[in-house]
Design an enzyme around this catalytic site. Sequence first.
Site, PDB file in Angstrom:
ATOM      1  N   GLU A 203      -6.755 -35.646  35.063  1.00  0.00           N
ATOM      2  CA  GLU A 203      -8.067 -35.400  34.163  1.00  0.00           C
ATOM      3  C   GLU A 203      -8.818 -36.461  33.941  1.00  0.00           C
ATOM      4  O   GLU A 203      -8.319 -37.791  34.389  1.00  0.00           O
ATOM      5  CB  GLU A 203      -7.347 -35.233  32.850  1.00  0.00           C
ATOM      6  CG  GLU A 203      -6.669 -33.749  32.787  1.00  0.00           C
ATOM      7  CD  GLU A 203      -7.652 -32.487  32.896  1.00  0.00           C
ATOM      8  OE1 GLU A 203      -8.536 -32.657  32.339  1.00  0.00           O
ATOM      9  OE2 GLU A 203      -7.229 -31.632  33.299  1.00  0.00           O
ATOM     10  N   PRO A 204     -10.275 -36.484  33.360  1.00  0.00           N
ATOM     11  CA  PRO A 204     -10.930 -37.749  33.372  1.00  0.00           C
ATOM     12  C   PRO A 204     -10.447 -38.824  32.099  1.00  0.00           C
ATOM     13  O   PRO A 204      -9.956 -38.427  31.405  1.00  0.00           O
ATOM     14  CB  PRO A 204     -12.210 -37.153  32.997  1.00  0.00           C
ATOM     15  CG  PRO A 204     -12.424 -35.923  33.234  1.00  0.00           C
ATOM     16  CD  PRO A 204     -10.909 -35.315  33.430  1.00  0.00           C
ATOM     17  N   GLY A 207      -6.989 -43.138  34.176  1.00  0.00           N
ATOM     18  CA  GLY A 207      -6.897 -44.314  34.932  1.00  0.00           C
ATOM     19  C   GLY A 207      -6.661 -44.435  36.243  1.00  0.00           C
ATOM     20  O   GLY A 207      -6.044 -45.478  36.962  1.00  0.00           O
ATOM     21  N   HIS A 425     -13.096 -19.796   4.091  1.00  0.00           N
ATOM     22  CA  HIS A 425     -12.805 -19.891   5.381  1.00  0.00           C
ATOM     23  C   HIS A 425     -11.751 -20.887   5.866  1.00  0.00           C
ATOM     24  O   HIS A 425     -10.991 -20.510   6.529  1.00  0.00           O
ATOM     25  CB  HIS A 425     -14.245 -20.097   6.105  1.00  0.00           C
ATOM     26  CG  HIS A 425     -14.063 -19.829   7.562  1.00  0.00           C
ATOM     27  ND1 HIS A 425     -14.282 -18.711   8.196  1.00  0.00           N
ATOM     28  CD2 HIS A 425     -13.570 -20.714   8.410  1.00  0.00           C
ATOM     29  CE1 HIS A 425     -14.029 -18.808   9.424  1.00  0.00           C
ATOM     30  NE2 HIS A 425     -13.707 -20.034   9.647  1.00  0.00           N
ATOM     31  N   GLU A 426     -12.076 -22.127   5.489  1.00  0.00           N
ATOM     32  CA  GLU A 426     -10.986 -22.983   5.869  1.00  0.00           C
ATOM     33  C   GLU A 426      -9.702 -22.959   5.369  1.00  0.00           C
ATOM     34  O   GLU A 426      -8.607 -23.118   5.773  1.00  0.00           O
ATOM     35  CB  GLU A 426     -11.394 -24.368   5.629  1.00  0.00           C
ATOM     36  CG  GLU A 426     -12.749 -24.828   6.364  1.00  0.00           C
ATOM     37  CD  GLU A 426     -12.617 -24.626   7.876  1.00  0.00           C
ATOM     38  OE1 GLU A 426     -11.888 -24.839   8.271  1.00  0.00           O
ATOM     39  OE2 GLU A 426     -13.872 -24.357   8.263  1.00  0.00           O
TER      40      GLU A 426
END
Length: 602
Positions: A203-204, A207, A425-426
């Site tokens: 993955e980006p 390292g 909603h939350e």
Amino acid sequence: MNSWFLQVSKRLGPAGRRLWLLGFMGVVLAVTLGLALRAARESATQRTATYTELLQIAQAGQATAVEVSGDRFLVRQAGGAVVTAVVDEPTLRQELVSRFAGAGASVDFASREDPSRAASAVLPVVVLAAVGFALFTVSRRRSPKVFSDVKAGAARAAVRFADVAGMHEVKQELAETVEFLKSPDRFARLGGRPPRGVLLTGEPGTGKTLLARAVACEAGVRFLSASGSSFQEMFVGVGASRVRALFAEARKSAPCIVFIDEIDAVGRARAKGHGDSASAEHDQTLNQLLVEMDGFDHETGIVVIASTNRADMLDPALLRPGRFDRKVTVPLPDVRGREEILNVHAGPIPLQGEVDLSYIARGTPGFSGADLANLLNEAAILAAREGADAVDPTHIDRARDRVLMGLERKGVLVDEDERYATAVHEAGHVAVGLLAPSCDPVHKVSILPRGRALGVTQALPEKDRLMYRKEYLEDQICMLMGGRAAEMVVLGTMTAGASDDIQRASTIAWKMVAELGMSHLGPICVGDGHPSRSPALLDRVDETARALTEAQLSRAIEIVRSRRGEIEALVKALLEKETLGMDEIQACFPADRRPRPEDQAA
């Protein structure tokens, strides 16, 4: 002519060629400006007249000299004024000539062009010639004898394996490459063939570039680096020339490491068929890279290290043994690796004593090394902005919120009805997250606008997950549907705030059915590019995925109905404080309290 030019160019040298080019361009510019100014002056003193005005000038006897060039008349008057006119009709031209001659003016039939017309014809030719010569000279100077995009030299920073935190298995794998560069006779004595190339995938931000520099520094050899995109140009043959130049420089610098970052830009699989000119240029560049990686002996001491996060795009010929003998996957760091990375990046940052890096490491699963460095940097920026002497846990917590949830938009004015709908909603997400057994623990909930969202519920995994169970994925869908369920139960309506939740839930459900075989359709795979993508099967997959999402929505509605009182208490607390932490959330749900991760660790 060409040989003479090359001899003169060699005698002048680079500095002389530059001075000669500047002088030539100065002369061209002076001539161009002179012609342009001359044409401008002449056009400023001339006035365009009509046929009737020319007749009046002839009848009044004001003309002293007349120049006729084709259909164009140039009349000089007694006062010094100059009048021009174009007369297309031959009979009218003949009448004008007769009238001017009868009035005593000298008539001259000139064949030369007007200076302004000559200038307009000469200027484009001169400018094009100058630009062409400049491009020719620049192209010779930028010829790929020396690849200018190669960053050569010993490893620029003293980066060693000890400075690369985490990734213990990856460093052990690369340690053999270091031993080969240090003592190649050790492998040759037993007939071993050292690797020609090492491909780092992952993955980006994990390292990969740092590891390549560490290998060069540990081995004490030169480090030549180039980006895969630097080999691609619009001019045919330039990419292949740059590949040759890179490996020619490597042979001169042997033993050395050639590092190609983002090799998928130059090494992606070749398209079938003829393709366009861009594909032909890419194929030519890739072919040259394949030839060069086969062209050096094992005794030369050259190792090619490349990195990519799109290994699936690479050409199979590039991945075969003999070119990239080893493929090393650089994974995201585990909890131990994250703690080591945090210790490295926290070195220059003053931290207060209560900052626990191990706790931060446990709360940041899925973070790459670059993400962790950015987290501490954001915390340091927040502390500096407030004038603090050191970074405390609140700075790190706010920095994590910014990285995970986006920038807080304090200037947005939200209507009270929308604030209430957002809080409901939350609260639905929180309720389902607390009651669904496989959901990640809810860490924080906020109705402050962040990024493009009016509210955010943050759930942090308790541990690194290497695989996902069916129950976990179903609970994830259920939690995503919790916001819509709360809208339907508490508000009695639906809002557009659930659009992102629906999209994410649909994606999980479709993958469970179409790729993971977690449905009554059985172990099937109809992902992109799979040969078994029949329309009838795709319809069944869509119906099954929709049924799975609807089932989890019904489950979320039941959870919301069973915790209606707790949800209303949480909504009230959100409207008062806007952001609630784990303790404040669990105070609203006393019967559903979960043990904290640090309590479990203790």
